[in-house]
Design a protein around this motif. Sequence first.
Motif, PDB file in Angstrom:
ATOM      1  N   VAL A 137     -29.714   8.922  29.511  1.00 47.17           N
ATOM      2  CA  VAL A 137     -28.102   8.423  29.841  1.00 47.17           C
ATOM      3  C   VAL A 137     -27.578   8.181  28.480  1.00 47.17           C
ATOM      4  N   ILE A 138     -28.113   7.594  27.470  1.00 45.87           N
ATOM      5  CA  ILE A 138     -27.366   7.285  26.241  1.00 45.87           C
ATOM      6  C   ILE A 138     -26.797   8.570  25.582  1.00 45.87           C
ATOM      7  N   GLY A 139     -27.189   9.665  25.912  1.00 44.53           N
ATOM      8  CA  GLY A 139     -26.556  11.116  25.282  1.00 44.53           C
ATOM      9  C   GLY A 139     -27.667  11.517  24.260  1.00 44.53           C
ATOM     10  N   THR A 140     -27.132  12.469  23.211  1.00 43.47           N
ATOM     11  CA  THR A 140     -27.757  12.873  22.313  1.00 43.47           C
ATOM     12  C   THR A 140     -27.147  12.405  20.945  1.00 43.47           C
ATOM     13  N   GLU A 141     -27.737  12.654  19.649  1.00 47.79           N
ATOM     14  CA  GLU A 141     -26.937  12.277  18.421  1.00 47.79           C
ATOM     15  C   GLU A 141     -25.851  13.188  18.317  1.00 47.79           C
ATOM     16  N   GLU A 142     -25.871  14.597  18.652  1.00 45.24           N
ATOM     17  CA  GLU A 142     -24.728  15.441  18.671  1.00 45.24           C
ATOM     18  C   GLU A 142     -23.541  15.178  19.374  1.00 45.24           C
ATOM     19  N   SER A 143     -23.900  14.841  20.635  1.00 47.24           N
ATOM     20  CA  SER A 143     -22.591  14.353  21.626  1.00 47.24           C
ATOM     21  C   SER A 143     -22.134  13.178  21.181  1.00 47.24           C
ATOM     22  N   ILE A 144     -22.527  12.216  20.891  1.00 47.96           N
ATOM     23  CA  ILE A 144     -22.167  10.832  20.391  1.00 47.96           C
ATOM     24  C   ILE A 144     -21.359  10.975  19.086  1.00 47.96           C
ATOM     25  N   GLY A 145     -21.966  11.785  18.262  1.00 47.24           N
ATOM     26  CA  GLY A 145     -21.144  11.904  17.127  1.00 47.24           C
ATOM     27  C   GLY A 145     -19.909  12.886  17.080  1.00 47.24           C
ATOM     28  N   ARG A 146     -19.576  13.699  18.276  1.00 46.73           N
ATOM     29  CA  ARG A 146     -18.486  14.293  18.381  1.00 46.73           C
ATOM     30  C   ARG A 146     -17.608  13.529  19.362  1.00 46.73           C
ATOM     31  N   LEU A 147     -17.956  12.651  20.087  1.00 49.12           N
ATOM     32  CA  LEU A 147     -16.907  12.268  21.221  1.00 49.12           C
ATOM     33  C   LEU A 147     -15.641  11.670  20.406  1.00 49.12           C
ATOM     34  N   THR A 148     -14.483  11.621  20.755  1.00 52.17           N
ATOM     35  CA  THR A 148     -13.247  10.832  20.159  1.00 52.17           C
ATOM     36  C   THR A 148     -12.721   9.993  21.261  1.00 52.17           C
ATOM     37  N   ALA A 149     -11.925   9.055  20.715  1.00 49.44           N
ATOM     38  CA  ALA A 149     -11.034   8.056  21.287  1.00 49.44           C
ATOM     39  C   ALA A 149     -10.449   8.932  22.689  1.00 49.44           C
ATOM     40  N   GLU A 150      -9.848   9.699  22.357  1.00 50.61           N
ATOM     41  CA  GLU A 150      -9.111  10.666  23.389  1.00 50.61           C
ATOM     42  C   GLU A 150     -10.187  11.165  24.333  1.00 50.61           C
ATOM     43  N   ASP A 151     -11.208  11.557  23.854  1.00 50.12           N
ATOM     44  CA  ASP A 151     -12.356  11.976  24.986  1.00 50.12           C
ATOM     45  C   ASP A 151     -12.529  10.981  26.053  1.00 50.12           C
ATOM     46  N   LEU A 152     -12.566   9.473  25.720  1.00 54.89           N
ATOM     47  CA  LEU A 152     -13.061   8.442  26.386  1.00 54.89           C
ATOM     48  C   LEU A 152     -12.018   8.097  27.187  1.00 54.89           C
ATOM     49  N   GLN A 153     -10.791   8.267  26.643  1.00 57.16           N
ATOM     50  CA  GLN A 153      -9.451   7.602  27.263  1.00 57.16           C
ATOM     51  C   GLN A 153      -9.512   8.814  28.819  1.00 57.16           C
ATOM     52  N   ARG A 154      -9.572   9.971  28.173  1.00 55.63           N
ATOM     53  CA  ARG A 154      -9.273  11.150  29.570  1.00 55.63           C
ATOM     54  C   ARG A 154     -10.499  10.971  30.400  1.00 55.63           C
ATOM     55  N   PHE A 155     -11.642  10.770  30.031  1.00 57.58           N
ATOM     56  CA  PHE A 155     -12.747  10.459  31.118  1.00 57.58           C
ATOM     57  C   PHE A 155     -12.609   9.488  31.927  1.00 57.58           C
ATOM     58  N   HIS A 156     -12.018   8.143  31.266  1.00 57.75           N
ATOM     59  CA  HIS A 156     -11.812   7.000  31.835  1.00 57.75           C
ATOM     60  C   HIS A 156     -10.552   7.064  32.829  1.00 57.75           C
ATOM     61  N   HIS A 157      -9.790   7.641  32.373  1.00 67.61           N
ATOM     62  CA  HIS A 157      -8.355   7.956  33.422  1.00 67.61           C
ATOM     63  C   HIS A 157      -8.740   8.597  34.655  1.00 67.61           C
ATOM     64  N   THR A 158      -9.700   9.487  34.447  1.00 65.26           N
ATOM     65  CA  THR A 158      -9.968  10.492  35.478  1.00 65.26           C
ATOM     66  C   THR A 158     -11.110   9.739  36.601  1.00 65.26           C
ATOM     67  N   HIS A 159     -12.138   8.944  35.985  1.00 65.39           N
ATOM     68  CA  HIS A 159     -13.085   8.418  36.741  1.00 65.39           C
ATOM     69  C   HIS A 159     -13.246   6.971  36.947  1.00 65.39           C
ATOM     70  N   TYR A 160     -12.350   6.343  36.156  1.00 64.79           N
ATOM     71  CA  TYR A 160     -12.392   4.876  36.506  1.00 64.79           C
ATOM     72  C   TYR A 160     -11.116   4.660  37.185  1.00 64.79           C
ATOM     73  N   VAL A 161     -11.185   4.813  38.657  1.00 68.76           N
ATOM     74  CA  VAL A 161     -10.219   4.652  39.626  1.00 68.76           C
ATOM     75  C   VAL A 161     -10.914   3.828  40.699  1.00 68.76           C
ATOM     76  N   PRO A 162      -9.990   2.854  41.294  1.00 68.24           N
ATOM     77  CA  PRO A 162     -10.200   1.997  42.444  1.00 68.24           C
ATOM     78  C   PRO A 162     -11.111   2.458  43.567  1.00 68.24           C
ATOM     79  N   GLY A 163     -10.530   3.796  43.803  1.00 70.50           N
ATOM     80  CA  GLY A 163     -11.221   4.526  45.000  1.00 70.50           C
ATOM     81  C   GLY A 163     -12.711   5.048  44.720  1.00 70.50           C
ATOM     82  N   ARG A 164     -13.114   4.510  43.446  1.00 70.99           N
ATOM     83  CA  ARG A 164     -14.527   4.949  43.315  1.00 70.99           C
ATOM     84  C   ARG A 164     -15.247   3.726  42.900  1.00 70.99           C
ATOM     85  N   ALA A 165     -14.687   2.682  43.301  1.00 68.14           N
ATOM     86  CA  ALA A 165     -15.251   1.401  42.884  1.00 68.14           C
ATOM     87  C   ALA A 165     -15.883   0.463  44.028  1.00 68.14           C
ATOM     88  N   ILE A 166     -16.722  -0.280  43.953  1.00 66.89           N
ATOM     89  CA  ILE A 166     -17.422  -1.054  44.881  1.00 66.89           C
ATOM     90  C   ILE A 166     -17.602  -2.422  44.107  1.00 66.89           C
TER      91      ILE A 166
END
Length: 416
Positions: free
Chosen positions: A156-185
């Motif tokens: 779940v924590i990922g790999t050193e390679e993937s964690i090393g290359r993720l950017t703030a823009e990547d997190l923002q984009r993923f958050h915008h797509t998946h952190y939505v109230p319709g998928r929240a309980i």
Amino acid sequence: MHYHQVTLKNGLTLITVQKPGKLFSLNLGLQVGSLMEGDQEKGICHFIEHMLFKGTVYEDNETLNRRIEMMGGDFNAYTDYISTVYSVSALREELLESLNILHEMIAHPAFSAEEMEKERGVILSEMRSALDDPEDITHRNLYEKAYATSPLRYDVIGTEESIGRLTAEDLQRFHHTHYVPGRAILILVSSYSHEEAGILVEKTLGQWQGSKTPPIPWVFEKNQPGIHTDYKDMEQSTLAILYSFPLKEEEKLPLRVLNYKLGQSGNSILFRELREKRGLAYDVYSDLDLTENIQNLVIYTQVSDESLENTLEVIQEILEDIKTGAYFHQDDLNMMKKVMKTSIYGTLDSIHDLSAFLLDEVLNHQDPREFEKDMAKLEKVTLKDLVAVSQKVFSEPTIFMLRGNPDDEDHTDYGE
């Protein structure tokens, strides 16, 4: 159980349970976990979970965490294969502030590039520290060997390679797509009435906006059988055995009963046979995951290297005997039914356990009140049911051994 479920206008599912008391316990679950990550996104769900505590668009990291501290309760989070969960337990009068903080964190995280670099180091340190833990190493290697294509191959924590290359823009984009109230309980257990709780949630998380995206599908993958070995300089060796299985709904309850007696109780079959009778291991356990499209059972123990092959043989003999009806008698079955009932009632009595339990049920597409039916079904479970499900489950395992003798010349990986 005074239970009520409603869907808010923004799509958030709210489940409230009214219980008298001075405390509340809530769990907010997002239906997004590591199984939904792309190949280049490994660990992004866990990274986002960390970053939500590092400041919002309204206040910085220090101010946010001071507000959390001043609540005087417990504010935590975790990420698993299918979800990311934020939990809060505190005094009843802190509920509105808790919901306000959650809304700001969930809907308006800052994703500061500076804070992200700090947290990247924290996550990499967390990842590397696990390399010193034989149990963690064993489980990671076991899953990597067991699955060919399933995201279960990756931690779940990922790999050193993937964690090393993720950017703030990547997190923002993923958050915008998946952190939505319709998928929240949101599960809330408190002394508030359903109407009172609903008003407070509507004022806070009810203002959260975002369009629901289609769920990311993943499919069940049967484990690849084989025996695999690796080496590490350590005092003892470890052994882990994984079985995966597509089960029908009616087979799950008998397997839960069987697993309790197999390796969950203090007087389990594995504990009694390996430790009490043979002195092979200090501890041994079995862990059952019936999450949709995962469905596996893992047996784990730590033994001296010279006892490793013998331990494996004993466990395999035990499982074969179980498949023929050995070990289980009517008295055992009656006792296991009592234990499961005690566990269920214990969960109902604890606001923290109840909130977490209800969320797990909903995330697994179960009616949260299904346990009431399970209590009736439990009485109908027979010894024949235990044998039948054991025969379906205990076949073609993936086995991983981490041996404590790095100088051994036989570095054979039988799964290759």
